[in-house]
Design a protein around this motif. Structure first.
Motif, PDB file in Angstrom:
ATOM      1  N   LYS A  73       0.824  -1.215   0.000  1.00  0.00           N
ATOM      2  CA  LYS A  73       0.000   0.000   0.000  1.00  0.00           C
ATOM      3  C   LYS A  73       0.857   1.264   0.000  1.00  0.00           C
ATOM      4  N   GLN A  74       1.958   1.246   0.761  1.00  0.00           N
ATOM      5  CA  GLN A  74       2.854   2.407   0.762  1.00  0.00           C
ATOM      6  C   GLN A  74       3.490   2.610  -0.611  1.00  0.00           C
ATOM      7  N   ALA A  75       3.891   1.495  -1.249  1.00  0.00           N
ATOM      8  CA  ALA A  75       4.483   1.603  -2.586  1.00  0.00           C
ATOM      9  C   ALA A  75       3.460   2.138  -3.589  1.00  0.00           C
ATOM     10  N   ARG A  76       2.209   1.681  -3.493  1.00  0.00           N
ATOM     11  CA  ARG A  76       1.166   2.190  -4.387  1.00  0.00           C
ATOM     12  C   ARG A  76       0.954   3.690  -4.177  1.00  0.00           C
ATOM     13  N   LYS A  77       0.966   4.107  -2.922  1.00  0.00           N
ATOM     14  CA  LYS A  77       0.768   5.524  -2.630  1.00  0.00           C
ATOM     15  C   LYS A  77       1.905   6.364  -3.204  1.00  0.00           C
ATOM     16  N   ALA A  78       3.154   5.850  -3.088  1.00  0.00           N
ATOM     17  CA  ALA A  78       4.300   6.587  -3.629  1.00  0.00           C
ATOM     18  C   ALA A  78       4.218   6.692  -5.146  1.00  0.00           C
ATOM     19  N   VAL A  79       3.834   5.602  -5.812  1.00  0.00           N
ATOM     20  CA  VAL A  79       3.725   5.609  -7.273  1.00  0.00           C
ATOM     21  C   VAL A  79       2.601   6.529  -7.721  1.00  0.00           C
ATOM     22  N   ARG A  80       1.463   6.509  -7.011  1.00  0.00           N
ATOM     23  CA  ARG A  80       0.349   7.387  -7.373  1.00  0.00           C
ATOM     24  C   ARG A  80       0.740   8.857  -7.219  1.00  0.00           C
ATOM     25  N   SER A  81       1.433   9.160  -6.133  1.00  0.00           N
ATOM     26  CA  SER A  81       1.871  10.549  -5.921  1.00  0.00           C
ATOM     27  C   SER A  81       2.809  11.015  -7.028  1.00  0.00           C
ATOM     28  N   TRP A  82       3.718  10.136  -7.453  1.00  0.00           N
ATOM     29  CA  TRP A  82       4.651  10.491  -8.535  1.00  0.00           C
ATOM     30  C   TRP A  82       3.895  10.713  -9.840  1.00  0.00           C
ATOM     31  N   LYS A  83       2.963   9.825 -10.147  1.00  0.00           N
ATOM     32  CA  LYS A  83       2.206   9.973 -11.393  1.00  0.00           C
ATOM     33  C   LYS A  83       1.389  11.268 -11.386  1.00  0.00           C
ATOM     34  N   LYS A  84       0.788  11.595 -10.255  1.00  0.00           N
ATOM     35  CA  LYS A  84      -0.001  12.825 -10.169  1.00  0.00           C
ATOM     36  C   LYS A  84       0.890  14.061 -10.343  1.00  0.00           C
ATOM     37  N   ALA A  85       2.057  14.021  -9.676  1.00  0.00           N
ATOM     38  CA  ALA A  85       2.980  15.158  -9.809  1.00  0.00           C
ATOM     39  C   ALA A  85       3.534  15.259 -11.222  1.00  0.00           C
ATOM     40  N   TYR A  86       3.777  14.106 -11.859  1.00  0.00           N
ATOM     41  CA  TYR A  86       4.283  14.109 -13.235  1.00  0.00           C
ATOM     42  C   TYR A  86       3.255  14.685 -14.196  1.00  0.00           C
ATOM     43  N   ALA A  87       1.989  14.371 -13.963  1.00  0.00           N
ATOM     44  CA  ALA A  87       0.942  14.907 -14.836  1.00  0.00           C
ATOM     45  C   ALA A  87       0.801  16.419 -14.679  1.00  0.00           C
ATOM     46  N   GLU A  88       1.135  16.949 -13.494  1.00  0.00           N
ATOM     47  CA  GLU A  88       1.016  18.388 -13.247  1.00  0.00           C
ATOM     48  C   GLU A  88       2.344  19.123 -13.410  1.00  0.00           C
ATOM     49  N   ASN A  89       3.382  18.396 -13.884  1.00  0.00           N
ATOM     50  CA  ASN A  89       4.724  18.981 -14.089  1.00  0.00           C
ATOM     51  C   ASN A  89       5.299  19.576 -12.793  1.00  0.00           C
ATOM     52  N   LYS A  90       5.154  18.818 -11.689  1.00  0.00           N
ATOM     53  CA  LYS A  90       5.668  19.269 -10.394  1.00  0.00           C
ATOM     54  C   LYS A  90       6.647  18.262  -9.801  1.00  0.00           C
ATOM     55  N   THR A  91       7.465  17.648 -10.651  1.00  0.00           N
ATOM     56  CA  THR A  91       8.380  16.599 -10.190  1.00  0.00           C
ATOM     57  C   THR A  91       9.815  17.070 -10.052  1.00  0.00           C
ATOM     58  N   GLN A  92      10.044  18.345  -9.962  1.00  0.00           N
ATOM     59  CA  GLN A  92      11.426  18.848  -9.937  1.00  0.00           C
ATOM     60  C   GLN A  92      12.150  18.417  -8.658  1.00  0.00           C
ATOM     61  N   ASN A  93      11.548  18.607  -7.504  1.00  0.00           N
ATOM     62  CA  ASN A  93      12.187  18.269  -6.238  1.00  0.00           C
ATOM     63  C   ASN A  93      11.655  16.959  -5.646  1.00  0.00           C
ATOM     64  N   MET A  94      11.058  16.116  -6.480  1.00  0.00           N
ATOM     65  CA  MET A  94      10.441  14.887  -5.996  1.00  0.00           C
ATOM     66  C   MET A  94      11.284  13.681  -6.401  1.00  0.00           C
TER      67      MET A  94
END
Length: 565
Positions: A73-94
């Motif tokens: 579940k933690q891994a799924r949450k981390a992957v979902r957060s990355w995908k959401k940030a990637y879609a919004e172009n907010k992955t610079q410091n992630m």
């Protein structure tokens, strides 16, 4: 004045639902099958020697499964957060999830894999651990009997082996080859027993333990998905339209199923309902509820200690040392059932052999079809394969069905068990024993196969000696009667009065015997007297080999004759 505390015994109470509709049966069948698949997976993971100590407490395996699923579940949450940030172009410091996290996020939880709820998974873990713990305990008792029967072992070796087979911690370390890593405690006898052995004896014991375990260890699996374990939150009984209804949890979260019961079920209205076992009877289209309760055990009487010896037989089911017999003509039921099954199997053999030959030809043609052929040859092969499949299907449908076969056998077996229960109850109420001495007839099929002809082997296999012994112990426990098992070797071949070997057996079922000194007597009641006396015999124990028993009895008679002379 202090009040005497009653002794209790575990007893199973049953309840049944009314006939299920087709939709209800289909829904429950899917739930039970999914639960069975989950249970099979857990059996495969936990039945090895690496989990011997783990299955003693089911909460340990459950917590490890929950811990692993928490990581998913933690891994799924981390992957979902990355995908959401990637879609919004907010992955610079992630931080980008590593490959291990991605692989872990792709895994399925057990309840998702088998389409059941998390509580079903927990109950499956509990059921598997309890069954495996019982398996290891029964295996230890079985191996202890083998050790007792092995005369080549020294006394110190036998004591060491008996202790190991009751201590799963040390047993597991020896099987894993880590016996030198054992940690000793103050309450443990292991260091003392091990110190009493030499290096050669210790090495021999380690190898002997591994060989016996590897040879006799069963490999459990759930052959039929027909039962489920439910805890007190997953089930309850409610009143609806003036009748009791069973309310159970389904595979869908938040959805419950209500099934009408055939009668009132008062054992569900306690403060603590406890676990129940649900059994799906697909033939009768109903759901059975089995619940274990504690029932009071009442003493049969409070007289002086009375011992009764009992001999089990085929012609007469039970014969007692008092001279009374119970369950006359029981062999007629056993013989009729054995011969009926033999005739049925003989008639089926013709179709079984035909189906076997057709399957062999079918597999050969399928292997031949895998090789590249011309279109015409391939058409002929496929045509022949289709013809063989239809012939096999007709054989299985019309001649090799098992529903009627098993239903008829279950009905005959139920009748035999009814006669057993009636005979045992009548014997206990008539004899009123405090201690019941009985023979241990847990002989193996291999011994029976070597000693008896085919017709006798069929009768012995139809005789439910295990069921008889279980019912005797259960009913004796209900009445507060203690049971003692003794060695059955030669109890029906030596006279209980003078000790001489019987010279002749008479009667249709050899129920009469002739002693050269005492004359004719009943062989069954004579055996019961020998069984009663064997309870106090220090020379003949439960595990004494039968050849040694024969020599002891012959020597006793010879010494008695020499003293009289």
């Amino acid at each position: 004045m202090t009040r005497r505390k009653l002794r209790t015994q575990i007893k199973t109470i049953r309840a049944y639902t009314v006939r299920l509709s087709d939709d209800e049966l289909q829904e429950l069948d899917k739930l039970f099958n999914n639960y069975g698949r989950c249970r099979d997976l857990l059996y495969g993971q936990l039945c090895g020697i690496n989990h011997m100590a783990d299955v003693e407490n089911w909460r340990g395996p459950r917590d490890r499964i929950r811990q692993h699923e928490g990581k998913i579940k933690q891994a799924r949450k981390a992957v979902r957060s990355w995908k959401k940030a990637y879609a919004e172009n907010k992955t610079q410091n992630m931080k980008v999830p590593d490959s291990g996290t991605v692989r872990l996020a792709r895994q399925k939880l057990l309840n998702e894999q088998f389409h059941i709820q998390g509580r079903h998974v927990t109950e499956a873990v509990k059921e598997v651990c309890m069954n495996l713990n019982s398996m290891w305990t029964n295996l230890g008792l079985k191996l202890k009997k083998i050790v007792q029967a092995n005369e080549s072992l020294a006394k110190e070796e036998r004591q060491y082996l008996n202790y190991v087979f009751t201590a799963s911690y040390y047993w597991q370390l020896i099987l894993q080859g880590r016996e030198n890593e054992a940690e000793s405690s103050k309450e443990s006898k292991y260091p003392v027993l091990r110190a009493a052995l030499t290096k050669d004896q210790l090495r021999h014991c380690f190898g002997y333990i591994r060989r016996l375990t590897r040879k006799h260890k069963p490999y459990p699996h759930s052959s039929a998905a027909r039962c489920m374990l439910y805890d007190e939150i997953m089930w309850k009984v409610i009143q609806k339209d003036g009748a009791d209804h069973l309310d159970i949890m389904t595979a869908v979260s938040g959805k419950r199923k209500q099934l009408k019961l055939t009668g009132p079920f008062c054992y569900a209205n306690k403060k603590k309902r406890g676990d129940v076992q649900l059994i799906l009877d697909r033939d009768k289209k109903r759901l059975e509820v089995h619940r274990a309760i504690k029932a009071a055990v009442h003493d049969l009487h409070k007289s002086k200690k009375k011992k009764v010896g009992m001999d089990k037989g085929l012609a007469t089911l039970l014969s007692c040392s008092s001279g009374h017999e119970y369950g006359f003509n029981f062999s007629q039921l056993v013989n009729a059932e054995a011969e009926r099954i033999n005739r049925r199997n003989t008639n089926r053999n013709e179709y079984i052999q035909a189906a076997k030959e057709l399957r062999h030809e079918l597999s050969a043609l399928q292997a031949k079809l895998a090789i590249k052929h011309s279109a015409k040859t391939e058409w002929r092969l496929r045509n022949r394969i289709g013809s063989l499949e239809r012939r096999i299907s007709r054989l299985e449908e019309r001649h090799l069905g098992s529903k009627l076969y098993h239903r008829q056998h279950a009905r005959k077996q139920c009748n035999m068990e009814r006669i057993m229960n009636m005979s045992i109850r009548k014997m206990l109420l008539t004899e009123k024993p405090d201690v019941l001495v009985k023979e241990d007839l847990s002989f193996t099929k291999e011994k029976a196969a070597n000693r008896y002809e085919a017709k006798v082997r069929r009768k012995l296999s139809s005789w439910s000696k295990g069921t008889l012994d279980d019912r005797i112990e259960y009913l004796c426990d209900c009445l507060g009667i203690r049971t003692v098992d003794v060695n059955p070797a030669y109890t029906s071949q030596f006279c209980p009065n003078c000790g001489a070997r019987f010279s002749e057996r008479k009667g249709t079922h050899h129920e009469l015997t002739v002693c050269p000194n005492c004359g004719e007597m009943n062989a069954n009641t004579a055996a019961a007297v020998n069984i009663l006396r064997r309870a106090d015999d220090k020379n003949i124990t439960l595990y004494t080999p039968y050849k040694k028993v024969e020599k002891i009895l012959e020597d006793r008679y010879a010494n008695k004759q020499s003293v009289m002379a």
